[in-house]
Scaffold this motif. Structure first.
Motif, PDB file in Angstrom:
ATOM      1  N   ARG A 106       0.832  -1.194   0.000  1.00 42.03           N
ATOM      2  CA  ARG A 106       0.000   0.000   0.000  1.00 42.03           C
ATOM      3  C   ARG A 106       0.875   1.256   0.000  1.00 42.03           C
ATOM      4  O   ARG A 106       1.934   1.286   0.620  1.00 42.03           O
ATOM      5  CB  ARG A 106      -0.938   0.021   1.215  1.00 42.03           C
ATOM      6  N   ASP A 156      -6.292   9.004  -0.047  1.00 40.90           N
ATOM      7  CA  ASP A 156      -6.824   7.892   0.751  1.00 40.90           C
ATOM      8  C   ASP A 156      -7.773   7.023  -0.062  1.00 40.90           C
ATOM      9  O   ASP A 156      -7.784   5.792   0.078  1.00 40.90           O
ATOM     10  CB  ASP A 156      -7.556   8.435   1.983  1.00 40.90           C
ATOM     11  N   LYS A 189      -3.818   4.903  -2.184  1.00 43.59           N
ATOM     12  CA  LYS A 189      -3.237   3.916  -1.275  1.00 43.59           C
ATOM     13  C   LYS A 189      -3.201   2.524  -1.886  1.00 43.59           C
ATOM     14  O   LYS A 189      -2.265   1.759  -1.649  1.00 43.59           O
ATOM     15  CB  LYS A 189      -3.984   3.912   0.061  1.00 43.59           C
TER      16      LYS A 189
END
Length: 460
Positions: free
Chosen positions: A221, A237, A241
């Motif tokens: 990630r 986000d 990620k």
């Protein structure tokens, strides 16, 4: 030469940057004149701890030197090892100073914020009588060559991809892109997918995909990466990620994949190229990417983001636009270094050109005898010689492999020769303990994407 009241020995200086102050001689002179024991430890994920034992002066007249030394040493440890909790033993006043410096409003606010976000933990200091013991967790990485694989290297100026069959590259491609300038993560996603599809056209099937990319990656990630510098936090986000996981799955379905920091992959490329372990790999491109494969062929779990490690002590050193700190590796071992030094060499660069285009122009000048561009690459070589001795102080590596577009052509050969001369002259013990190498021209530019292809373990 003097820095914070510490007299430094005369050293070879870059012809285009005579104000440069290499930090290892400063650290050595500082420690030689200090008498009070002082220890620092940095804790990162999974309880891993890195430790550095040293000395300070502890006198009023050397308070400024002590503070500078400890602050720079902590920054070095943070970006070399990674961490969010700092243990200090030996001086309460320096503990208080570091709490002030590494805070949301302190001089090292970027490091404070970055490490807290990456490790998803508050950044804290602990004053103690004795720092914790060293604790690591090295892991094997890559070297899986079987099957039909794709290796993707996401650089800041270009993206590279390779199609690999049983360890042999059958196709490699470089495409210019501008990830640092784009705030829409779909731009990055589309570029990744385009590269994957381009490589897949040259394979009968796709068994696995390996990714090398600048930034911090935990469990595949994206925790933080300069490639996505302009992407707002909410979109980061939501879409960044897991961007590599999404791109690979959407393109090929469920196939084994692995995402690693480009520094670690550069070290892996070095180990594979040399057939050796205990290798430091340095890729000089858009930024400085560094990785380390230890004596057992494992990665250490360290951050290895040496682009943000201080290498120059002069107060007039160039500032990095992202971290707002000065004298860090990114301005000495990347295309930024070439651009920074060009005016001093009398070379005017069109401001409308991209950084990659400016680098290419300067490298083209090296084809002319007695080119003023030669002093640019000599200066980078001087930086490199002094800094390799600094890196060796922490890593103890036996081999260095230099990669990336800055090392291409005659300029790369001049950087290597100059760095070796600096090591021979000023650090003979280090010079005799390590070997420097440049891979062939093709491997210099696409070696990381080929090594990236070996990352996934199809059985695992």
């Amino acid at each position: 030469m003097n820095l914070y009241g510490i007299d430094l020995p005369n050293t070879t200086l870059p012809p285009l940057d005579p104000a440069y102050i290499p930090l290892l001689p400063f650290y050595q002179a500082f420690e030689a004149s200090a008498t009070l024991p002082f220890s620092m430890a940095v804790e990162r994920s999974e309880g891993q701890v890195a430790v550095y034992h040293t000395k300070i002066h502890g006198t009023p007249e050397m308070a400024e030197a002590d503070r500078y030394y400890v602050r720079r040493m902590i920054k070095t440890m943070l970006w070399l090892y990674g961490g969010y909790k700092i243990y200090l033993a030996g001086s309460e006043s320096l503990y208080q100073a570091m709490v002030e410096d590494y805070s949301a409003t302190g001089i090292q606010a970027f490091d404070f914020d970055y490490m807290a976000k990456v490790f998803e933990s508050p950044f804290t200091f602990v004053l103690c009588d004795q720092v914790p013991a060293e604790q690591g967790n090295p892991k094997a990485i890559g070297r899986h060559l079987e099957g039909c694989r794709i290796g993707f290297d996401a650089g800041g100026s270009d993206r590279k991809v390779s199609a690999v069959i049983d360890g042999e590259s059958v196709f490699s491609e470089e495409v210019v892109w501008h990830p640092k300038l784009n705030s829409d993560p779909d731009y990055h996603y589309d570029g990744i997918v385009a590269a994957l599809k381009s490589a897949a056209e040259h394979l009968p099937r796709v068994d696995a995909v390996g990714v090398s990319s600048a930034g911090v990656y935990i469990n595949n990630r994206t925790m933080n990466a300069s490639l996505f510098l302009q992407v707002p936090q909410d979109l980061f986000d939501q879409k960044v990620k897991d961007i590599f996981k999404r791109a690979i799955f959407d393109t090929f379905g469920q196939v084994p994949y692995a995402v690693c920091n480009d520094g670690d992959v550069s070290a892996l490329a070095g180990a594979m190229n040399l057939g050796e372990n205990n290798v430091l790999g340095i890729a000089m491109g858009t930024s400085e990417a560094v990785g380390f494969v230890d004596a057992n062929g494992c990665i250490t779990g360290w951050l290895n983001e040496l682009a943000f490690v201080p290498v120059d002590g002069t107060p007039s050193a160039m500032m990095d636009e992202w971290s707002l700190d000065i004298g860090c590796g990114v301005k000495y071992f990347s295309q930024d270094a070439v651009i920074k030094l060009a005016p001093a060499a009398g070379i005017a660069l069109n401001p409308d050109l991209s950084p990659a285009e400016k680098l290419k122009l300067v490298q083209g000048l090296m084809e002319t005898e007695s080119s003023p561009a030669a002093d640019i690459f000599r200066s980078i070589g001087v930086y490199l010689g002094h800094t390799l001795a600094l890196y060796h102080h922490f890593y103890g590596f036996a081999h260095v492999l230099l990669l990336g577009r800055v090392l291409s052509g005659r300029g790369g050969d001049l950087i290597l020769a100059t760095a070796q001369a600096v090591l021979d002259t000023h650090y003979p013990a280090v010079a005799s303990a390590i070997s420097l190498a440049l891979p062939d021209e093709k491997a210099r530019r696409v070696g990381q994407s080929v090594a990236a292809a070996s990352l996934p373990d199809m059985e695992g």
